[in-house]
Motif scaffolding. Structure first.
Motif, short mmCIF file in Angstrom:
data_model
loop_
_atom_site.label_atom_id
_atom_site.label_comp_id
_atom_site.label_asym_id
_atom_site.label_seq_id
_atom_site.Cartn_x
_atom_site.Cartn_y
_atom_site.Cartn_z
N THR A 157 -3.47 -28.45 21.77
CA THR A 157 -4.58 -27.50 21.18
C THR A 157 -4.97 -27.64 19.67
O THR A 157 -5.79 -27.00 19.19
N LEU A 158 -4.19 -28.44 18.92
CA LEU A 158 -4.57 -29.13 17.83
C LEU A 158 -5.81 -29.62 17.69
O LEU A 158 -6.26 -30.12 18.66
N PRO A 159 -6.62 -29.59 16.66
CA PRO A 159 -7.99 -30.17 16.54
C PRO A 159 -7.83 -31.58 16.41
O PRO A 159 -7.00 -32.03 15.76
N VAL A 160 -8.62 -32.27 17.22
CA VAL A 160 -8.58 -33.57 17.27
C VAL A 160 -9.94 -34.21 16.91
O VAL A 160 -10.99 -33.51 17.33
N ILE A 161 -9.73 -35.19 16.08
CA ILE A 161 -10.96 -35.69 15.37
C ILE A 161 -11.14 -37.35 16.02
O ILE A 161 -10.00 -38.03 15.87
#
Lengths: 168, 168, 168, 168, 168, 168, 168, 168
Positions: free
Chosen positions: F84-88
């Motif tokens: 659930t870490l933000p992914v770019i």
């Protein structure tokens, strides 16, 4: 469609079926107090009358031309080829490719003869009128003021309804 | 560029810079023994001369017209608007969108005035000549035979070199 | 669909579902007095019959072929591979990509075998008939006159209704 | 190009110029120990030989077909129309629209005759060989093992070089 | 959805909403007498179960996989990453870009892991079943005969209704 | 590539060949004083290691993930499916369709698992680092100040060189 | 629309007509227990108020910004130009080009000022909320747990309904 | 770049790297005797200075604005938001999507604030100058005459070199 004073904007469209979209141009010009004339003419089916209409626009008092077309959308360019008045192109949406064809056919003019192209469809129809007004406003203070008022009113409408969850 | 007998095909292009591509049209017509004339004319920069050239093509003996243009690519349509001779459009590749703009500007003609559009760029330049030949061949047995021979030769070239790993 | 005189145009479409669009081709040809035949044939599902139909078209009196297809749209090219008669391609609109796929599949023919492609969908269906007429008119004065009359009538319709705000 | 054992894959391409791309297919098949044959044939210029080659492929021992083409890219579909062997299409990149035309011309087959299409250009050329191997591996344990080994080796290459800043 | 005999094809789709399209796959397989199983699984929302389903497909008797997805459409590639069984991708149409996004997301696989992609939407759903059948038919004579019969019947339907103006 | 302090950003790319582009990400993070780790991993060729790397990123101290890929470009989504870490996502340009395929494959994620996508190619590589910094700056004042300083410096560069005709 | 606790996410949209789409953002944030504020503001019609709203967002307690717009879709970039808070862009679908214009206008930001762009239309509206949550979750354990729960529930919904032929 | 008389046209570009293209604008204006000023300013990196430059343009004597940008290309719209002077947009070509992104970002302005967009790249740079001249010529006879002379000269160049096979 011609208002009684000398028209300052000429609107031309390739087909009667473009009128429901282009009525937004007429309405916006009317709201700004700018007289105009509107015609159906085809770059391909009535090339001579189209050329003639464009070539004589300046002497009829017209200062800006707006041309709407769909598909191959040659009309704005055909107009621009016969006058040095600024020509605004409005790509029509009602074809298979949803106006992408008309957009490219209008905007990708060769060096020498420009067409100032605006948004596809109804947003473009409104904007063509506002762009014509901006051009006239370069030398016409009354139009400049009308345009300022138009903009201020539209901005205020947004600011008066800041909360999107409360439908205006 | 005009061969001495009465030209039967008229080639027109919007810019001198289209010639390196359109030379394939000229060479292919020459190979088929079809006399032609070639001109640079612009739908937007020389609209009257373009209209005049198209309108008088039939009486100069021309039976098929080939028009090449890039970007807004109005030339084939402008030609087609002034004659009922069949017009073949060749979209030029040398613009930002690699000919997609020219293709759509040519092919998406409104009902009433068709342009028969061929491939983008050099493949289209060759094919325009072959399509013109096919049109002439409807009523000209010599062209029909030249076209048959051309096709047979091209097919044989493929059949003579069936193995791709042995570069011809 | 076959008119009693020898057909001069052959219309072929990849699916029965193309007929509502292609009826415009049939109607336009009928209006111009040009006899035609119309068939459903598939480049992929009935390749042999398609090849046979194309290869024998000339001896059946046909002088121009019109092929309509959607999606991969191989039909016009498959026809063109088996005859030197001019082939006109009409890209059908009723697929996910709204005819862009059919357009590219038809128009981007390799050098050697051209297809003259017209507009996507119904505008193209009408224009295919007019283009076929233009090709026949190269050597048929009656068709040339019918085409001139068709064009003049269409132009007059526009000129008779110059004001877009007064719906015709 | 034919390896001595009975070929199990047939590779066909529309033009000799496709070979520098399609060599990756040949090399990958060779690496997997799968015999193949390779031919240049054109759906449009040699339609009968193309149909014949496809129709007889099964009896020549071939079990999967790979067809590469650019532009209108009718070749895989023309092959698929003449056999029920699985056909893999590889869109060639070397045209104005960079393979988008070939991709749509291959993948958008009508219901009834599928083509399994892979990536545009060289990635697709490699993948066509791997896909052919996967199809053969359904009933051929040796190919299944070769494919497993190929995959494991490629994965290991990545895992052995985890740091992108240290060029391998 | 599982037919009683061991399934030979596994169908997976990214969302329950893909079923109305993919029912054509199920119906076509049923018509060909090929047992299958069908599942909803998401490459992004249930990645582990998706990987597990793919990795164990071969041991469940499955020989071909069909994966349908829309938008970013990673499902076929995620499946292909976990098995060497051939994977067929079907791009779903129901997103803003009408399946062009799903098509590119499926077909443009990197070298190493292919997905055989078929047409966007319902034509692709039917074709995925036929392509799976073609793959099975490489080593299964009964499927080969069913496929031949399917094709012959479809071709006959066209040949029985040659006149498009007489709606079947 | 790992700086000695605990990495706060994880960069992953589908191929070693993405590094010349993604070096801009590394350089920009370094300039902002943000420690990171960089890996080559493939969603399709090393799916398990990719999933593992993503699933354990948070416990390695990583707070933002940056994933670069070309073509089908499943990598950012595959990462996002496992954390659930933000992914770019950074779409790579070096494929036939110039990154449009990678852009659509990344950005069109289904509801449930987002990827924040940035510009195609090198502009995106720089922006991915800045976006990661903005995310960290939500709770890290030092990064916030470094980002402010970076922006101010870039703005000043423009303001210091106002005249385009005098190349800096 | 403002929930009573200090808002942590700011949602802005270019037009009241974007609300039916963006309600999914509001609902998803509410479901995750994240307070937000929502405004209609236009980059073009109310540029000063837009700039002001963005510039003061951080001091109002906001930590992530979500901007929705259609067509030229300058809003996310205009917001990003005035704050270093992370900005998420949601391309609206309701224009002629179905959101492709808005997508490119948002995602193709120049190096220096990123916008993290999510899917076109309603999938993107949901995902913008989830992405904002992921950003907040970097430093907020409660949001991290809410996000985990959201994901687990969605995954379970899929796993509970494995058979697509039994409509849920 | 400022000529000594009061500038009548303001040219702004988002990056120094746009100058090699936009020099054609400067050269064309110079050739027409129209004084101008040229600036590098970024809608995203220097938003306040950009807004200020646009808002004060009219009082500096400027009557038409020309804005060039690539990618997200927000500059013309940002300018137009702060003035009612007519704004001409020139899409820059030097990004992955070859200017299609910049074109859509400029032309698809929402109703209320128009940008008159011209061709992508160098043809557009020349045409922006000619379009600015056409706007000024509405109320400036000297510019009108200069424009007429420019057009006549360009037309004559074509007419003087009618034969494409004889390179000028």
């Amino acid at each position: 469609m011609t208002a009684t004073p000398l028209p300052r904007v000429g609107i031309v469209m390739g087909s009667q079926s473009d009128w429901p979209t282009m009525q937004a141009t007429a309405d916006t010009l009317t709201g700004l107090g700018i007289p105009f004339e509107a015609r159906v003419l085809s770059a391909h089916r009535t090339p001579d009358e189209t050329a003639q209409w464009a070539a004589t626009a300046r002497e009829r008092g017209i200062r800006v031309l707006i041309a709407a077309a769909g598909g191959a959308a040659a009309l704005p360019g055909a107009i621009a080829a016969k006058t040095t008045l600024p020509v605004i192109g409005v790509p029509m949406e009602g074809w298979a490719l949803k106006g992408l064809d008309a957009l490219l056919s209008m905007v990708q003019m060769p060096p020498g003869i420009p067409v100032g192209t605006v948004s596809i469809g109804k947003p473009g129809a409104t904007n063509a009128a506002l762009y014509a007004a901006a051009i006239l406003a370069v030398s016409d203070e009354a139009v400049a003021q009308a345009l300022d008022a138009y903009r201020a009113k539209r901005a205020q409408q947004i600011l008066d309804n800041p909360d999107p969850s409360k439908a205006g």
